[in-house]
Each structure stands twice: as structure tokens, then as C-alpha cells.
Design an enzyme around this catalytic site. Structure first.
Site, PDB file in Angstrom:
ATOM      1  N   GLN A 170       9.050  -1.440   1.632  1.00 25.09           N
ATOM      2  CA  GLN A 170       8.741  -2.455   0.631  1.00 25.09           C
ATOM      3  C   GLN A 170       7.859  -3.568   1.181  1.00 25.09           C
ATOM      4  O   GLN A 170       7.386  -4.420   0.418  1.00 25.09           O
ATOM      5  CB  GLN A 170      10.032  -3.057   0.053  1.00 25.09           C
ATOM      6  CG  GLN A 170      10.846  -3.897   1.015  1.00 25.09           C
ATOM      7  CD  GLN A 170      11.820  -3.079   1.832  1.00 25.09           C
ATOM      8  OE1 GLN A 170      11.701  -1.852   1.930  1.00 25.09           O
ATOM      9  NE2 GLN A 170      12.812  -3.738   2.417  1.00 25.09           N
ATOM     10  N   TYR A 171       7.621  -3.569   2.488  1.00 19.22           N
ATOM     11  CA  TYR A 171       6.741  -4.565   3.093  1.00 19.22           C
ATOM     12  C   TYR A 171       5.309  -4.050   3.235  1.00 19.22           C
ATOM     13  O   TYR A 171       4.453  -4.745   3.789  1.00 19.22           O
ATOM     14  CB  TYR A 171       7.285  -4.995   4.458  1.00 19.22           C
ATOM     15  CG  TYR A 171       8.693  -5.549   4.412  1.00 19.22           C
ATOM     16  CD1 TYR A 171       9.097  -6.393   3.382  1.00 19.22           C
ATOM     17  CD2 TYR A 171       9.624  -5.229   5.395  1.00 19.22           C
ATOM     18  CE1 TYR A 171      10.392  -6.895   3.329  1.00 19.22           C
ATOM     19  CE2 TYR A 171      10.922  -5.735   5.356  1.00 19.22           C
ATOM     20  CZ  TYR A 171      11.299  -6.562   4.323  1.00 19.22           C
ATOM     21  OH  TYR A 171      12.584  -7.065   4.275  1.00 19.22           O
ATOM     22  N   HIS A 187       6.070  -9.361  -7.023  1.00 19.83           N
ATOM     23  CA  HIS A 187       5.242 -10.430  -6.466  1.00 19.83           C
ATOM     24  C   HIS A 187       4.393  -9.895  -5.313  1.00 19.83           C
ATOM     25  O   HIS A 187       4.633  -8.803  -4.780  1.00 19.83           O
ATOM     26  CB  HIS A 187       6.117 -11.590  -5.984  1.00 19.83           C
ATOM     27  CG  HIS A 187       7.144 -11.180  -4.966  1.00 19.83           C
ATOM     28  ND1 HIS A 187       6.828 -10.886  -3.661  1.00 19.83           N
ATOM     29  CD2 HIS A 187       8.480 -10.987  -5.073  1.00 19.83           C
ATOM     30  CE1 HIS A 187       7.913 -10.553  -3.002  1.00 19.83           C
ATOM     31  NE2 HIS A 187       8.945 -10.596  -3.838  1.00 19.83           N
ATOM     32  N   ARG A 239       4.458 -11.803   0.953  1.00 20.32           N
ATOM     33  CA  ARG A 239       5.073 -13.112   1.199  1.00 20.32           C
ATOM     34  C   ARG A 239       5.451 -13.267   2.662  1.00 20.32           C
ATOM     35  O   ARG A 239       5.410 -12.309   3.446  1.00 20.32           O
ATOM     36  CB  ARG A 239       6.337 -13.266   0.344  1.00 20.32           C
ATOM     37  CG  ARG A 239       7.386 -12.183   0.604  1.00 20.32           C
ATOM     38  CD  ARG A 239       8.733 -12.548   0.019  1.00 20.32           C
ATOM     39  NE  ARG A 239       9.716 -11.469   0.081  1.00 20.32           N
ATOM     40  CZ  ARG A 239      10.408 -11.118   1.157  1.00 20.32           C
ATOM     41  NH1 ARG A 239      10.217 -11.742   2.307  1.00 20.32           N
ATOM     42  NH2 ARG A 239      11.288 -10.122   1.109  1.00 20.32           N
ATOM     43  N   ARG A 284       7.741 -17.637  -5.783  1.00 17.10           N
ATOM     44  CA  ARG A 284       6.737 -16.632  -5.442  1.00 17.10           C
ATOM     45  C   ARG A 284       6.453 -15.700  -6.613  1.00 17.10           C
ATOM     46  O   ARG A 284       5.343 -15.170  -6.733  1.00 17.10           O
ATOM     47  CB  ARG A 284       7.155 -15.839  -4.212  1.00 17.10           C
ATOM     48  CG  ARG A 284       8.445 -15.033  -4.340  1.00 17.10           C
ATOM     49  CD  ARG A 284       8.726 -14.275  -3.058  1.00 17.10           C
ATOM     50  NE  ARG A 284      10.003 -13.579  -3.060  1.00 17.10           N
ATOM     51  CZ  ARG A 284      11.147 -14.097  -2.604  1.00 17.10           C
ATOM     52  NH1 ARG A 284      11.173 -15.339  -2.146  1.00 17.10           N
ATOM     53  NH2 ARG A 284      12.264 -13.387  -2.613  1.00 17.10           N
ATOM     54  N   LYS A 342      16.975   0.916  -0.305  1.00 14.99           N
ATOM     55  CA  LYS A 342      16.723   0.704  -1.736  1.00 14.99           C
ATOM     56  C   LYS A 342      17.492   1.722  -2.585  1.00 14.99           C
ATOM     57  O   LYS A 342      18.046   1.378  -3.630  1.00 14.99           O
ATOM     58  CB  LYS A 342      15.225   0.806  -2.037  1.00 14.99           C
ATOM     59  CG  LYS A 342      14.368  -0.248  -1.363  1.00 14.99           C
ATOM     60  CD  LYS A 342      14.817  -1.655  -1.712  1.00 14.99           C
ATOM     61  CE  LYS A 342      14.003  -2.691  -0.975  1.00 14.99           C
ATOM     62  NZ  LYS A 342      14.609  -4.041  -1.041  1.00 14.99           N
TER      63      LYS A 342
END
Length: 465
Positions: A49-50, A81, A84, A164, A299
Site C-alpha cells: 500500500q506504500y 489519498h 504521505r 490528508r 490487508k
């Protein structure tokens, strides 16, 4: 239920939070409007997810193009989003780890040498400049893909109430409006706005952010499965790292933190994320595959079908989507906010373009509630399985930074009834639970019938048992 506290985004526009300044979207070689992030794909597409959004158009089993005899009549976007900084708790953890390594290492050997002088300067929680540009690009791409509708329509936009997430919506609007103003064929040049911001609270129903299902929030299953898998692959890496950093003692969790830093440091270094972090070179390609699978496990067993109450967290949004597609009132008694969805000002049913901004965890639950990964077998807890083996499921394919799902209805000359299609990060995901055609579509009524589990409330009642 607390008193309704939604915010009309006119206030955000008046306060100047939405910038109208021109952007150089698509001009950077690493991240483009069409393809997303394409630098060092052998590594960056394995950050779970990064990972920054990258287009899955090359992974299509069916074409994502609009058939010639069809026209889009409605589109719903669900977006994560942008990239971050680490969350506040993790940023503190990463800084503490770097500080401990620098305090205890008597030598910094090989590829670990950079750690001797590495200065931890990452912020917390908010979008990085690169993450902001991701959403500008996303807004441009959305306009370009759905130009036939977008030229004359102002999308209805909601955001979950995290800074965010709100900022991502604002940057998306910037890109969308930039593309519209550059289009001589646009007939409605009014700027979109975030019309509803839904507070994030354990006591406030929010279909874009889980939090009210007590039993689910107490579950540790995803963390437990991830920890067990980490114990299978991290020890060898830990031993290698300690060999290159004499005097340092690491844990398996520290290994994962060092791998996390690869992405977080990369997306914060430059505005286009064109400089790969030196943390990335500490690990092999095979180790990155294991890391990506670790995130996919977390996840799946945390928010997807691997958790008995995972998909239930997406029922509310699923029923909102049904209402929008069928232009009928929301029928739901799970996580929808009855005050919001019963008011045409906060939940209109006559729009043709909807855009919602959310988080990765909630999006995973929504996709499973919609049955989009019903073809995915339960993930092995001990051995790596690829996205292709899992019917298109992996954290980096499903919920990367800047992820976006498009839910379309289209009217085709060969069909009396509208057809529904779903795309996740440009990949058509063939629908389940209905009579799907060779292009991955189902007739609208059949699609809705196939969502009987969500329409009946699923197992939401177990949340409070």
C-alpha cells in the site's frame, strides 16, 4: 448518533485552500498522468500500500476502452489519498530506530554506510509534495477519461474528515479544473468543490472510514497473520543487517520498518519521487516480493475476506453506490449516516459524476463487500502468491498511494438496459454475482441483485454481539 457536523466546502474555497495555480502535471519522467509511477518498477511496484499509484492497464484481461456503440451515463470514483509521510506513531518509531542504529553501531559496512550520516527529517500524517501532485494528475486523468460527461458536469465530491484525505480532494479538483479550463469544448466551467466532509469518529457513521463496528475494531487478526509471516522471512535479513552494523541488535519488526523507509523516504525526497531512497538497496528483489505479500496479507486478513467482519465495513458504501446507480434512496442500516443520505444537499441522486476520497483500509473492505475479489482464494499464510495467482489482488495493485476505482454505467445501442463496469487502477475487474459478459460487465439490475449480501446488511449485526 452525534449531531450532524458536515462541512460545506465553499468555506474551503473561500479560505483559499484550493489552489488555482497551474501545475506541471505529467511533465516528470517518474510519474505521469497516464501511467502513474514508473521509476524502478521492480522495486517500487512491490511496496504494498506504500507503492505510488501505477497503471495496471498492461495487466488487463479485457480492454478498458469504451466500446464504440456505448456512452458513459454515470461514473463513481473512489480514491485513496496521495503519498504521505508516515503516521505519527510510525514516524516516531522510525526515527527512534535510526537513532538507535547510529548510537550503537561500531561500523557501517557496505550498502548500510549511508546510515552513519542519515538525517531523519520526515514529517507525519500529511501528504508529501509528490503525493499532492499525484492527485493533481488523477484529477486531470479523470477529466480526460470522462471528458464527454465532464465537459458539461460538475462532479459531486465527498471526503472523509482526515487532513490528508481532504487535501487529496482539493488537489484532485485542481487537476480536474485545470484540464477543463484547457478544453475548448467544455461548456460548464464551474469549479467542483468538496460538498461533504464526513467526520472520522467512533461515534459518527462514515462509509469512507471504518470505526463504528466495535467487534471489528478490536480484531487483531490482520496484525497476527502479518507478524507470523514476518517471522518467516525477516530473520535472514536481520542477520545480514546486523553483520553490516556490528554492535546493533534488531528485531523482525525493525526489518519491516527499514523496508517501510524505502517508500516513505522516496516519496518525500523530491516533488516527483525521482530519487530512490538508499534504504531500497538494502534488500533483494525476492525480499521485496515477500514484503509486498506481507502487506497484502495484512490487508486481506485485516480488512478483506480473511477477516469475518472485514467486508462488512464496506456494506454502507456499497449500498450508497447502489442508490446512486439506480437513483433511488439509500437502503442501509450499517455504516451510512441517515442524516446525510436522506438530504439531497449532502447525498444527491441526480448527479452523473461522483467522487469520494477515503483510506486504503476502508477501500479494501468496500471492494470485498462489492464482491470484486470473489475469485480470490484465501491467501496462504506461509508462502508468497502473486497478484495474478490471486485474481488481481495484492496491496500494491489494489490500494497504492493515489489508488482509484472507477464504477461506470454505460448505455449501449445493443442493450436496452444500462451496463455496469468496475476498474481498479485502470484494470477492468470482471464483476461477480451476476451474468458477466466478455468485457467484464453486467446489466445494472443483475448487478444490484448480485449484491444481495450487502443489501441485506451482511453480518453487520455481529459487530455488537
Amino acid at each position: 448518533m452525534v449531531t450532524l457536523t458536515f462541512l460545506l466546502s465553499a468555506a474551503y474555497l473561500l479560505s483559499g485552500r484550493v489552489s488555482a495555480a497551474p501545475s506541471s502535471a505529467g511533465s516528470k519522467s517518474c510519474d505521469t498522468v497516464d501511467l502513474g509511477y514508473q521509476c524502478s518498477p521492480a522495486t517500487s511496484h512491490l511496496w504494498g500500500q506504500y507503492s505510488p499509484f501505477f497503471s495496471l492497464e498492461d495487466e488487463l484481461s479485457v480492454s478498458s476502452k469504451l466500446p464504440k456503440d456505448c456512452r458513459i451515463t454515470l461514473v463513481q470514483v473512489l480514491s485513496r489519498h496521495g503519498a504521505r509521510y508516515p503516521t505519527s506513531s510510525k514516524s516516531k518509531k522510525y526515527k527512534k530506530l535510526v537513532t538507535a542504529i547510529q548510537a550503537n553501531a561500531t561500523d557501517f559496512k557496505g550498502k548500510f554506510a549511508f546510515l552513519k550520516t542519515y538525517n531523519y527529517t520526515l514529517g507525519a500524517d500529511d501528504l508529501t509534495p509528490f503525493g499532492e501532485q499525484q492527485l493533481v494528475n488523477s484529477g486531470i486523468k479523470f477529466y480526460q477519461r470522462y471528458k464527454a460527461l465532464a465537459r458539461s458536469v460538475v462532479p459531486f465530491i465527498r471526503a472523509s474528515g482526515s487532513d490528508r484525505v481532504i487535501a487529496s480532494g482539493e488537489k484532485f479538483i485542481e487537476g480536474f479544473q485545470q484540464a477543463k479550463l484547457a478544453d475548448p469544448g467544455a461548456t460548464n466551467r464551474a469549479a467542483p468543490a468538496i460538498s461533504v466532509i464526513i467526520p472520522e469518529s467512533e461515534t459518527f457513521n462514515n462509509t469512507l472510514d471504518h470505526g463504528v463496528c466495535t467487534k471489528f475494531e478490536a480484531s487483531q487478526l490482520g496484525d497476527e497473520v502479518a507478524a507470523n509471516f514476518t517471522a518467516l522471512f525477516a530473520p535472514d535479513i536481520r542477520a545480514r543487517a546486523e553483520k553490516h552494523l556490528p554492535g546493533v541488535t534488531l528485531t523482525d519488526e525493525d526489518v519491516v520498518s527499514l523496508m517501510d523507509m524505502c517508500s516513505f523516504d522516496t516519496v518525500a525526497r523530491t516533488s516527483d519521487a525521482s530519487q530512490l531512497s538508499p534504504f531500497c538497496q538494502l534488500f533483494t528483489h525476492n525480499e521485496w516480493k515477500k514484503y509486498n505479500y506481507l502487506q497484502s496479507l495484512g490487508k486481506y486478513y485485516g480488512y478483506g475476506a480473511g477477516n469475518p467482519l472485514g467486508p462488512a465495513q464496506g456494506i454502507g458504501f456499497t449500498n450508497e453506490l447502489i442508490a446512486r446507480l439506480t437513483r433511488s434512496p439509500v437502503q442501509d442500516h450499517t455504516s451510512t449516516n441517515s442524516t446525510l443520505v436522506s438530504n439531497p444537499a449532502t447525498f444527491p441522486l441526480n448527479a452523473t459524476m461522483y467522487v469520494d476520497f477515503s483510506h486504503d483500509n476502508s477501500m479494501v473492505s468496500i471492494f470485498f463487500a462489492l464482491g470484486l475479489y470473489n475469485g480470490t482464494e484465501p491467501l496462504s499464510r506461509t508462502s508468497v502468491e502473486s497478484a495474478k495467482e490471486l485474481d488481481g489482488y495484492s496491496a500494491s495493485w489494489v490500494v497504492p498511494f493515489g489508488a482509484r476505482a472507477y464504477f461506470e454505467t454505460m448505455q449501449c445501442k445493443s442493450e436496452k438496459e444500462p451496463l455496469v463496469r468496475a476498474l481498479i487502477n485502470d484494470r477492468v475487474v470482471p464483476l461477480h454475482g451476476c451474468d458477466v459478459d466478455k468485457l467484464g460487465r453486467c446489466k445494472l439490475n443483475d448487478f444490484v441483485k448480485g449484491l444481495s449480501w450487502a443489501r441485506s446488511g451482511g453480518n453487520w449485526g455481529e459487530c455488537f454481539s
